[in-house]
Design an enzyme around this catalytic site. Structure first.
Site, PDB file in Angstrom:
ATOM      1  N   HIS A 153       0.881  -1.213   0.004  1.00  0.00           N
ATOM      2  CA  HIS A 153       0.125   0.201   0.030  1.00  0.00           C
ATOM      3  C   HIS A 153       1.018   1.086  -0.012  1.00  0.00           C
ATOM      4  O   HIS A 153       0.588   2.176  -0.733  1.00  0.00           O
ATOM      5  CB  HIS A 153      -0.755   0.074   1.178  1.00  0.00           C
ATOM      6  CG  HIS A 153      -1.965  -0.896   1.428  1.00  0.00           C
ATOM      7  ND1 HIS A 153      -1.744  -2.094   2.359  1.00  0.00           N
ATOM      8  CD2 HIS A 153      -3.331  -1.275   0.616  1.00  0.00           C
ATOM      9  CE1 HIS A 153      -2.738  -2.712   2.336  1.00  0.00           C
ATOM     10  NE2 HIS A 153      -3.483  -2.495   1.284  1.00  0.00           N
ATOM     11  N   ARG A 166      -4.166  -9.879   4.170  1.00  0.00           N
ATOM     12  CA  ARG A 166      -4.490 -11.171   4.876  1.00  0.00           C
ATOM     13  C   ARG A 166      -3.221 -12.066   5.467  1.00  0.00           C
ATOM     14  O   ARG A 166      -3.312 -13.190   6.067  1.00  0.00           O
ATOM     15  CB  ARG A 166      -5.341 -12.155   3.834  1.00  0.00           C
ATOM     16  CG  ARG A 166      -6.632 -11.459   3.696  1.00  0.00           C
ATOM     17  CD  ARG A 166      -7.399 -12.274   2.553  1.00  0.00           C
ATOM     18  NE  ARG A 166      -8.822 -11.812   2.315  1.00  0.00           N
ATOM     19  CZ  ARG A 166      -8.927 -10.609   1.424  1.00  0.00           C
ATOM     20  NH1 ARG A 166      -7.807 -10.246   0.806  1.00  0.00           N
ATOM     21  NH2 ARG A 166     -10.325 -10.272   1.286  1.00  0.00           N
TER      22      ARG A 166
HETATM   23  P1  AMP Z   1      -6.520  -3.514  -0.391  1.00  0.00           P
HETATM   24  O1  AMP Z   1      -6.490  -2.723   0.731  1.00  0.00           O
HETATM   25  O2  AMP Z   1      -6.148  -4.921  -0.356  1.00  0.00           O
HETATM   26  O3  AMP Z   1      -7.921  -3.263  -0.983  1.00  0.00           O
HETATM   27  O4  AMP Z   1      -5.648  -2.781  -1.582  1.00  0.00           O
HETATM   28  C1  AMP Z   1      -5.634  -1.784  -1.725  1.00  0.00           C
HETATM   29  C2  AMP Z   1      -4.564  -1.141  -3.037  1.00  0.00           C
HETATM   30  O5  AMP Z   1      -3.405  -1.706  -2.635  1.00  0.00           O
HETATM   31  C3  AMP Z   1      -5.202  -1.796  -4.205  1.00  0.00           C
HETATM   32  O6  AMP Z   1      -5.104  -1.199  -5.151  1.00  0.00           O
HETATM   33  C4  AMP Z   1      -4.298  -3.189  -4.133  1.00  0.00           C
HETATM   34  O7  AMP Z   1      -4.009  -3.652  -5.504  1.00  0.00           O
HETATM   35  C5  AMP Z   1      -2.919  -2.454  -3.755  1.00  0.00           C
HETATM   36  N1  AMP Z   1      -2.092  -3.588  -3.057  1.00  0.00           N
HETATM   37  C6  AMP Z   1      -2.275  -4.671  -2.290  1.00  0.00           C
HETATM   38  N2  AMP Z   1      -1.346  -5.326  -2.006  1.00  0.00           N
HETATM   39  C7  AMP Z   1      -0.437  -4.866  -2.783  1.00  0.00           C
HETATM   40  C8  AMP Z   1       1.114  -5.304  -3.169  1.00  0.00           C
HETATM   41  N3  AMP Z   1       1.432  -6.382  -2.601  1.00  0.00           N
HETATM   42  N4  AMP Z   1       1.695  -4.558  -4.261  1.00  0.00           N
HETATM   43  C9  AMP Z   1       1.267  -3.418  -4.972  1.00  0.00           C
HETATM   44  N5  AMP Z   1      -0.090  -3.028  -4.578  1.00  0.00           N
HETATM   45  C10 AMP Z   1      -0.783  -3.753  -3.745  1.00  0.00           C
END
Ligand code: AMP
Length: 281
Positions: free
Chosen positions: A36, A188
């Site tokens: 993030h 997760r």
């Molecule tokens: P989430 O909190 O899982 O909804 O993710 C929020 C944003 O962070 C989304 O655009 C995800 O694709 C991005 N994101 C989550 N994990 C990663 C990662 N390991 N590398 C790059 N972007 C990520």
């Protein structure tokens, strides 16, 4: 700065000292990690103001238990963001404020983009994602919004949403942040031990092997080898392995020159659903 309501956010972003400034937006569900933060850093580099939303969106969870167990720690998230820049604006609305009367997803038609992989295995997931991102775009009114390739299908859905609705928001794809073993960082993963995280990098190793073999093996061979790598592992329950056209996200039947392909994996491992993907050419 933590902002809790849409009205408060509009009030903060509208005054004359903020007009004309570019706004970068990073939507998240919190439990922030370096993945993030890489998006937030890019947004900070490219905009005058950066808004990070932290909102665990109930309408995109097809599994109630997954929603219930989703890690939440606003205080830790805010201090991580502050360590990047004290200027980051955190938008953490309540579901009632964001959705108003009914907390439910609208129905969208993204065609082939949502027919396979996550769309096939998580009923209604992308309707929930598109609904919440629309509501957030409305509240934040950003110039640029940053999305990780970790959720590649989500990225394509949002690019299409912006195109279909003629929104003047530039969608910026960001590379996947991984740990030293190649495991894609994910909120997760917090539920795994260090030893389990090492094992979980199997997803990346299989993707990497597929990438290496892509130029000289048939699609059938590639799919077979990937599935075999999981069938030997009792701790993993492979949900899908797919090689798809990176534009349409339809499973590849043959390889056409000039097109981009990606491999996608989802697997359950010690109660955690892991996803990953990699560009093949
Ligand atoms: P989430 O909190 O899982 O909804 O993710 C929020 C944003 O962070 C989304 O655009 C995800 O694709 C991005 N994101 C989550 N994990 C990663 C990662 N390991 N590398 C790059 N972007 C990520």
């Amino acid at each position: 700065m933590i902002i809790r309501t849409k009205d408060e956010l509009k009030g903060f972003l509208c005054p004359s000292n903020n007009t004309g400034k570019t706004v970068g937006f990073v939507p998240t569900m919190g439990a922030l990690h370096q993945g993030h933060l890489s998006l937030v850093q890019q947004a900070l580099n490219e905009n005058d103001l950066v808004v990070v939303s932290i909102f665990v969106n109930p309408t995109q969870f097809n599994n109630p238990e997954d929603l219930q167990r989703y890690p939440q720690n606003l205080e830790a998230d805010v201090s991580l963001l502050k360590s990047l820049s004290p200027e980051v604006i955190v938008f953490a609305p309540a579901a009632k404020d964001l959705y108003q009367e009914t907390i439910s997803a609208k129905a969208y038609d993204f065609g082939s983009l949502t027919q396979f992989m996550e769309g096939q295995h998580r009923a209604g997931h992308f309707d929930g994602v598109a609904t919440v991102v629309s509501l957030l775009f409305d509240a934040v009114n950003p110039d640029c919004a940053y999305f990780g390739e970790k959720d590649f299908q989500q990225l394509r859905v949002i690019q299409t949403l912006v195109q279909d609705q003629n929104l003047s928001i530039s969608i910026v794809p960001c590379p996947i942040a991984r740990n030293a073993d190649g495991l894609a960082l994910s909120s997760r993963n917090e539920r795994l031990t260090e030893a389990q995280k090492k094992q979980a990098s199997l997803l990346y190793r299989v993707l990497e092997q597929t990438q290496k073999s892509f130029a000289h093996q048939s699609l059938e061979q590639l799919r077979k080898s990937a599935k075999q790598a999981f069938s030997d592992q009792i701790d993993f329950d492979l949900e899908y392995f797919e090689i798809a056209d990176a534009q349409t996200l339809t499973p590849a039947i043959n390889i056409a020159s000039g097109k981009k392909y990606r491999a996608f994996i989802a697997a359950h491992f010690h109660g955690v659903r892991l996803i990953d993907n990699l560009e093949l050419n």
